[in-house]
Design an enzyme around this catalytic site. Structure first.
Site, PDB file in Angstrom:
ATOM      1  CG  ASP A 120      47.128   2.139  58.520  1.00  0.00           C
ATOM      2  OD1 ASP A 120      46.611   3.144  59.033  1.00  0.00           O
ATOM      3  OD2 ASP A 120      46.684   1.570  57.508  1.00  0.00           O
TER       4      ASP A 120
ATOM      5  CG  ASP B 216      43.630   0.966  59.610  1.00  0.00           C
ATOM      6  OD1 ASP B 216      43.524   0.743  60.833  1.00  0.00           O
ATOM      7  OD2 ASP B 216      43.462   2.087  59.100  1.00  0.00           O
TER       8      ASP B 216
ATOM      9  NE  ARG C 167      38.616   5.030  62.752  1.00  0.00           N
ATOM     10  CZ  ARG C 167      39.076   5.648  61.678  1.00  0.00           C
ATOM     11  NH1 ARG C 167      40.185   5.216  61.096  1.00  0.00           N
ATOM     12  NH2 ARG C 167      38.432   6.680  61.166  1.00  0.00           N
TER      13      ARG C 167
END
Length: 389
Positions: A169, A212, A264
């Site tokens: 990420d 995240d 998301r």
């Protein structure tokens, strides 16, 4: 690297200076709890080695004797290998090459660290910034771009068609508390979803999330950030099976802008998430859009006064996806300027798999919730790197 107070204030302009200011590479920085304020000037490239030379994906292949091209040739599901999980020497060599990349481009951030970009051009490129086992961390006013994984893994069992999955990420928050991510811009660099190659008929995905928040992290605020075109943008909660996340993952998201993202925004498992005054924009039709709000296992998502600009190709019923969750609270959503309940739209489109309308809690700690119609102008003015006021 210079320091006005050598014990805790640093000004950095290279990747190596940044790493040193944080306490070093690997676990050295992860376990460093000394209070430090780090000011980032200009662009830091995570592929820049300590001697100033630039590494590439080929560098890590040469170090380990691995070839991603050979991996792709060997595990073609339409060839002799078939639809089996990759295994054998190439998989072991890939792991070694991935570890070599991580040693170069992954940087842990330990407790009591404040990282601030200076001006409107501070950026970190090619890195995975991992806030792990930390408390009291602030990241502000940075563009964090393109956490490319040189060595994506093929998973033939991920969807009916298989998928390429990546490790990194742009920013990861693991087992950390009291984290503030504010006024940053996060993007995919030169490889947004529409620029990805296709391998085995699937997008050759070299990115994971933009931000995240997982592994029982708690008390995290994400405010006034811009999330630029990307597929899997923000996951809150590690997996359905990680029951240790119960009672954690209390996250606030407000005044963020999400542009042309796939999914998301966020997807939540277990977490108690306060989502208010965010702005979602689709600038046109694009084929990687799936949904915005993922209602996952034991999640408690409270969405209030969010503004969503949908392309005409997409219906309000697509805003929410159910991933094992049973309820959420939604108040004051506007879609293309109109009052719309995304939850009602989802339930009308999915009458045999509905979602309840009470997340089971009410946020208590907010300074102010702005009227939904004021959100686009406020977020456009104030969100992202270079807009601190």
């Amino acid at each position: 690297m210079t320091s006005s107070r050598p014990d805790n204030v640093f000004h950095v302009s290279t990747w190596q200076e940044f790493r040193t200011a944080l306490g070093g590479g690997g676990n050295a920085a992860r376990t460093n709890t000394e209070p430090r304020i780090i000011y980032v000037h200009g662009e830091l490239n995570a592929f820049e080695a300590a001697d100033g030379t630039m590494t590439t994906c080929a560098t890590f292949e040469e170090e380990t004797g691995f070839s991603q091209a050979a991996y792709i040739e060997a595990f073609d599901p339409y060839g002799p290998w078939g639809w089996k999980d990759p295994e054998g020497e190439l998989v072991d060599l890939q792991a070694a090459a991935a570890n070599a990349q991580a040693l170069q481009t992954q940087q842990h951030i330990g407790s009591n660290k404040t990282i601030i970009g200076v001006g409107d051009d501070a950026r970190i490129v090619g890195a995975n910034l991992r806030i792990r086992d930390a408390d009291n961390v602030i990241v502000r006013n940075l563009t964090v771009s393109d956490s490319t994984d040189c060595f994506p893994e093929w998973d033939p069992g991920d969807t009916a068609s298989g998928n390429w999955n990546s490790r990194y990420d742009n920013i990861s928050v693991w087992t950390s508390t009291h984290v503030w991510i504010d006024h940053n811009t996060l993007d995919s660099g030169d490889l947004p979803p529409d620029a990805l190659a296709s391998v085995y008929g699937r997008p050759y995905e070299v990115h994971d999330g933009l931000l995240d928040i997982t592994h029982s992290s708690d008390l995290v605020t994400v405010s006034y950030n811009r999330f630029e075109p990307h597929d899997k943008t923000m996951l809150i909660g590690s997996s359905d099976g990680r029951t240790a996340d119960r009672g954690t993952l209390r996250v606030t998201l407000h005044h963020n802008k999400w542009t042309d993202i796939g999914q998301r925004a966020p997807r939540v498992r277990y977490g108690q998430v306060d989502l208010y005054n965010n702005y979602y924009v689709q600038t046109g039709p694009y084929d990687w859009y799936s949904y915005y709000w993922g209602v996952g296992r034991e999640s408690a998502l409270y969405a209030e006064n969010n503004y969503i600009q949908l392309d005409p190709a997409n219906d309000a019923s697509t805003i929410i996806a159910k991933w094992g969750g049973v309820a959420m609270t939604e108040i004051g959503t506007r879609v293309n300027g109109k009052k719309v309940s995304a939850l009602d739209a989802y339930n009308a489109a999915n009458p045999t798999d509905t979602i309840g309308d009470d997340a089971g809690w009410t946020p208590q700690y907010r300074l102010k919730v702005d009227p939904t119609m004021s959100v686009p102008a406020q977020v456009e003015l104030r969100a992202g790197a270079g807009t601190l006021r």
